[in-house]
Every structure is written in C-alpha cells, then in structure tokens.
Scaffold this active site. Structure first.
Site, mmCIF file in Angstrom:
data_model
loop_
_atom_site.group_PDB
_atom_site.id
_atom_site.type_symbol
_atom_site.label_atom_id
_atom_site.label_comp_id
_atom_site.label_asym_id
_atom_site.label_seq_id
_atom_site.Cartn_x
_atom_site.Cartn_y
_atom_site.Cartn_z
ATOM 1 N N ASP A 99 58.309 -28.644 -33.364
ATOM 2 C CA ASP A 99 57.032 -27.305 -33.117
ATOM 3 C C ASP A 99 56.354 -27.718 -32.017
ATOM 4 O OD1 ASP A 99 55.917 -29.060 -34.825
ATOM 5 O OD2 ASP A 99 55.372 -27.754 -36.376
ATOM 6 N N ASP A 102 51.129 -33.413 -30.464
ATOM 7 C CA ASP A 102 49.766 -33.637 -30.151
ATOM 8 C C ASP A 102 49.575 -34.999 -29.927
ATOM 9 O OD1 ASP A 102 47.182 -33.441 -30.050
ATOM 10 O OD2 ASP A 102 46.817 -33.185 -32.202
ATOM 11 N N PHE A 151 43.604 -26.706 -32.173
ATOM 12 C CA PHE A 151 44.497 -26.510 -33.217
ATOM 13 C C PHE A 151 45.286 -25.149 -33.312
ATOM 14 C CE2 PHE A 151 45.440 -26.101 -37.476
ATOM 15 C CZ PHE A 151 46.240 -27.150 -37.918
ATOM 16 N N ARG A 164 52.154 -19.426 -41.170
ATOM 17 C CA ARG A 164 53.393 -19.904 -40.466
ATOM 18 C C ARG A 164 54.219 -18.577 -40.260
ATOM 19 N NH1 ARG A 164 54.361 -25.358 -41.302
ATOM 20 N NH2 ARG A 164 53.515 -26.395 -43.346
HETATM 21 N N1 LIG Z 1 49.457 -26.309 -37.281
HETATM 22 C C1 LIG Z 1 49.301 -27.122 -36.326
HETATM 23 N N2 LIG Z 1 50.108 -28.383 -36.523
HETATM 24 C C2 LIG Z 1 49.851 -29.192 -35.347
HETATM 25 C C3 LIG Z 1 49.327 -29.047 -34.475
HETATM 26 N N3 LIG Z 1 49.326 -30.253 -33.668
HETATM 27 C C4 LIG Z 1 50.250 -30.908 -34.215
HETATM 28 N N4 LIG Z 1 50.482 -30.379 -35.423
HETATM 29 C C5 LIG Z 1 51.340 -31.105 -36.342
HETATM 30 O O1 LIG Z 1 51.716 -32.395 -36.348
HETATM 31 C C6 LIG Z 1 52.849 -32.721 -35.697
HETATM 32 C C7 LIG Z 1 52.731 -33.648 -34.616
HETATM 33 O O2 LIG Z 1 51.704 -34.363 -34.537
HETATM 34 P P1 LIG Z 1 51.481 -35.632 -33.433
HETATM 35 O O3 LIG Z 1 49.972 -35.874 -33.620
HETATM 36 O O4 LIG Z 1 52.195 -36.630 -34.491
HETATM 37 O O5 LIG Z 1 52.004 -35.428 -32.394
HETATM 38 C C8 LIG Z 1 53.586 -31.320 -35.419
HETATM 39 O O6 LIG Z 1 54.728 -31.564 -35.747
HETATM 40 C C9 LIG Z 1 52.684 -30.433 -36.366
HETATM 41 O O7 LIG Z 1 53.537 -30.373 -37.395
HETATM 42 C C10 LIG Z 1 48.452 -27.903 -34.141
HETATM 43 O O8 LIG Z 1 47.750 -27.708 -33.119
HETATM 44 N N5 LIG Z 1 48.590 -26.872 -35.209
HETATM 45 MG MG LIG Z 2 56.205 -30.683 -36.515
#
Ligand SMILES: Nc1nc2c(ncn2[C@@H]2O[C@H](COP(=O)(O)O)[C@@H](O)[C@H]2O)c(=O)[nH]1
Ligand SMILES: [Mg+2]
Length: 179
Positions: A99, A102, A151, A164
C-alpha cells in the site's frame, strides 16, 4: 468517518486512473512469466483487488500479513509476520503489492526474506510512497503516487484499524489522535 478527515490528498478517481496505468505497464512486463503476486496485508488488500483486475496476463496470488505499526503512526521498526505465504516462491517471479512505503523497513525485510527463499525475481509495486520517511535505501520498481511526509488513511490504510474503507486517501484531523 468522513468528518474525521482534514484533507483529501488523492481522490477515488485519481486512484482508479493510476491503477489502470499500472495494470497496463505490469501486463507488458509480466507477459509469459506467470508471476506470483503477493499482497501485503492488511493495508494493500483493496489495492491488490483493484490491481489484479486490470493485469491482463495469467498470474497467481498469495497473501502475507505483517505488522510494523500497531496502533501508532510511526513504525516500530520491528516487522512481525502474522501470516506467512501458503506457496513456495522458489524459482518464481514475485511481485509484492504494497500500500505505502515510509521508512522502507517492512519491504527491505520482505524482499530479503523472499530472496533467501530463492525467488527468481522480486519486484515491488506500491500505490503510495513517502520518500522523505526513508531510513533504508529502497525504491519500488513501480509507484503510483508520491506523498508528503504525513500519516494518511483510506483506501486500505488504517489508523487503529479504522478508515480502511474510505475510497480515497486523506489526512486525519489532529484531534482524532488525541481521542
Ligand atoms: N495508515 C498508514 N499506514 C502507513 C503509513 N505509512 C506507512 N504505513 C504502514 O507501514 C508499512 C510500511 O512502513 P515502513 O515504514 O516499513 O516503510 C505500510 O505497509 C503501512 O502498512 C501511513 O501514512 N498511513
Ligand atoms: Mg502495508
């Protein structure tokens, strides 16, 4: 639920248009390769469902559930596998459907895991990317939208398991976090 949103960043129409474009690119790339398309649950479930409908070549699917955020807006940095794959990736062209990226920690972990399991190739398609949050060197092969370092919720993305089911992606009002 809609009242909790401060700003819509990407509309439902923009998301659906982008997914069609990604489907066209991926259909060409994976023609004749029978890829194993892996959905990273929970966040990517809506993207996965819409994406596979516009990929026009034969493919197989599997699902993996991971958690790195809990009920927070910052990654814990620890990736936990909640549900592993049902099939082997050995010798397969794997396409991970994510999805949002980050820090990049979740995908770095998954890519390494699948390479160690002897996948033939591992590529990533992500609908959203927040490059400003990156703490590891990682770039998806296919990206829908680049977002600011905020976020976001909606289109599969949650805050404490809510939001969601919004068809667009947006930013929550600050007071939601303090409730
Ligand atoms: N609801 C949100 N979920 C987020 C967001 N940014 C990241 N994520 C969740 O974390 C993982 C990936 O994060 P990472 O730091 O390991 O790259 C991603 O798959 C999401 O599930 C956000 O802005 N909103
Ligand atoms: Mg994810």
């Amino acid at each position: 639920m809609q009242n909790d949103i401060k700003e819509v960043l990407i509309s439902e129409e923009e998301i659906q248009q982008k997914i069609k474009e990604l489907g066209t690119v991926l259909s060409k790339e994976y023609a004749g390769r029978n890829p194993l398309v892996i959905c990273v649950l929970k966040g990517a479930f809506i993207f996965m469902a819409d994406l596979v409908k516009v990929i026009t070549v034969p493919l197989e699917m599997d699902f993996m559930a991971v958690s790195s955020y809990g009920a927070s807006t910052k990654s814990s940095g620890v990736v936990k596998i909640i549900k592993d794959l049902d099939v082997s990736v050995e010798g397969r062209d794997v396409l991970i459907v994510e999805d949002i990226i980050d820090s990049g920690l979740t995908l770095s972990y998954l890519i390494e895991l699948l390479r160690n399991r002897n996948a033939k190739s591992v590529s990533v398609v992500t609908l959203f990317d927040k490059p400003a949050g990156r703490t590891v060197n990682l770039e998806a092969e296919y990206t829908g939208f680049v977002l600011p370092d905020e976020f976001v919720v909606g289109y599969g993305l949650d805050y404490a398991e809510r939001y969601r089911n919004l068809p667009y992606v947006g930013v929550l009002k600050p007071e939601i976090y303090s409730n």
